[in-house]
Write an enzyme that holds these catalytic residues in place. Structure first.
Site, PDB file in Angstrom:
ATOM      1  N   ASP A  28       7.338  -6.619  -4.093  1.00 44.71           N
ATOM      2  CA  ASP A  28       7.362  -6.981  -2.683  1.00 44.71           C
ATOM      3  C   ASP A  28       8.785  -6.693  -2.177  1.00 44.71           C
ATOM      4  O   ASP A  28       9.733  -6.709  -2.966  1.00 44.71           O
ATOM      5  CB  ASP A  28       7.015  -8.472  -2.567  1.00 44.71           C
ATOM      6  CG  ASP A  28       7.323  -9.023  -1.196  1.00 44.71           C
ATOM      7  OD1 ASP A  28       6.823  -8.458  -0.209  1.00 44.71           O
ATOM      8  OD2 ASP A  28       8.078 -10.023  -1.103  1.00 44.71           O
ATOM      9  N   ASP A  84      10.512  -7.983   1.147  1.00 43.61           N
ATOM     10  CA  ASP A  84      11.263  -9.066   1.792  1.00 43.61           C
ATOM     11  C   ASP A  84      11.158 -10.379   1.023  1.00 43.61           C
ATOM     12  O   ASP A  84      10.057 -10.881   0.770  1.00 43.61           O
ATOM     13  CB  ASP A  84      10.763  -9.262   3.224  1.00 43.61           C
ATOM     14  CG  ASP A  84      10.900  -7.987   4.043  1.00 43.61           C
ATOM     15  OD1 ASP A  84      11.910  -7.275   3.855  1.00 43.61           O
ATOM     16  OD2 ASP A  84       9.998  -7.688   4.848  1.00 43.61           O
ATOM     17  N   THR A 125       4.705  -3.539   0.470  1.00 47.43           N
ATOM     18  CA  THR A 125       5.247  -4.441   1.484  1.00 47.43           C
ATOM     19  C   THR A 125       4.398  -4.542   2.749  1.00 47.43           C
ATOM     20  O   THR A 125       3.935  -3.526   3.284  1.00 47.43           O
ATOM     21  CB  THR A 125       6.705  -4.018   1.830  1.00 47.43           C
ATOM     22  OG1 THR A 125       7.216  -4.848   2.871  1.00 47.43           O
ATOM     23  CG2 THR A 125       6.786  -2.568   2.276  1.00 47.43           C
ATOM     24  N   ASP A 162       7.305 -13.091  -3.790  1.00 47.22           N
ATOM     25  CA  ASP A 162       7.860 -14.429  -3.570  1.00 47.22           C
ATOM     26  C   ASP A 162       6.867 -15.397  -2.936  1.00 47.22           C
ATOM     27  O   ASP A 162       7.205 -16.562  -2.733  1.00 47.22           O
ATOM     28  CB  ASP A 162       9.129 -14.352  -2.694  1.00 47.22           C
ATOM     29  CG  ASP A 162       8.853 -13.836  -1.291  1.00 47.22           C
ATOM     30  OD1 ASP A 162       8.023 -12.902  -1.155  1.00 47.22           O
ATOM     31  OD2 ASP A 162       9.448 -14.365  -0.329  1.00 47.22           O
TER      32      ASP A 162
END
Ligand SMILES: [Mg+2]
Ligand SMILES: [Zn+2]
Length: 197
Positions: free
Chosen positions: A13, A15, A55, A127
């Site tokens: 990922d 960000d 992403t 995250d």
């Protein structure tokens, strides 16, 4: 002991995982790598493990980030972190009903196809819960690296949790942790024609 086996690819990922999360960022000057990102990527590249980015960029669908700004930010990411073997980007929003926006498995399947590996041999690092759901749906191994923005239930439900990106690389290269989950979504993905991407 598990048999020691390198993954086909590690899909990150962007960000909050590779770089600090600046919501809807269109400014390359604000790109800042997460701790350990550079070293983690170096170690994977040295081990000949392909690295890719998967992403969600709904800022494009929302009109908050232009495609050109997004490209500039991604170019800055590669300037700071080195080249990636593939980028799979979803520029849609939740209401668009696309098959790529995480938690859908499309980005994982697309990146794996570009790299010519099975999603089952991929590790997805993210995250938040959406990243882990996309991993699970694609049959990939998901590793959560929580930040301050990660919800407690997302940590609880994660298939595997790492302290940071250094820990991720240790797990991936030393095969510490759990075996990949079966690819429940793979026949469905084929039916949708994603394997042709
Ligand atoms: Mg994220
Ligand atoms: Zn999409």
């Amino acid at each position: 002991m598990f048999e020691k086996r390198r993954p086909g690819a590690v899909l990150f990922d962007r960000d909050g995982t590779l770089i600090r999360d600046v919501p809807y960022n269109g400014d390359p000057r604000l790109v800042e790598p997460m701790p350990g990102a550079t070293e983690a990527l170096c170690r994977l590249r040295r081990a000949d493990v392909p690295v890719a980015v998967v992403t969600n960029q709904s800022g494009v669908a929302k009109g908050l980030v232009t495609p050109d700004e997004m490209d500039q930010v991604n170019a800055r990411v590669e300037e700071l972190l080195g080249p990636f073997d593939a980028w799979a980007i979803c520029v849609h929003d939740d209401t668009d009903g696309c098959t790529c926006r995480k938690p859908a498995p499309g980005l994982v399947i697309r990146a794996a196809a570009v790299l010519d590996v099975s999603p089952r041999d991929c590790v997805v690092v993210g995250d938040i819960g959406r990243d882990m759901e996309a991993a699970r749906a694609a049959g990939a191994r998901g590793i959560l690296v929580p930040t301050m923005d990660t919800l407690p239930e997302e940590i609880e439900e994660a298939p595997e949790v790492a302290d940071d990106l250094t820990d991720v690389v240790e797990r991936v290269l030393n095969d510490v942790g759990e075996a990949p989950v079966p690819a429940a979504a793979a026949p469905w993905a084929r039916a949708m024609g994603w394997s042709r991407w």
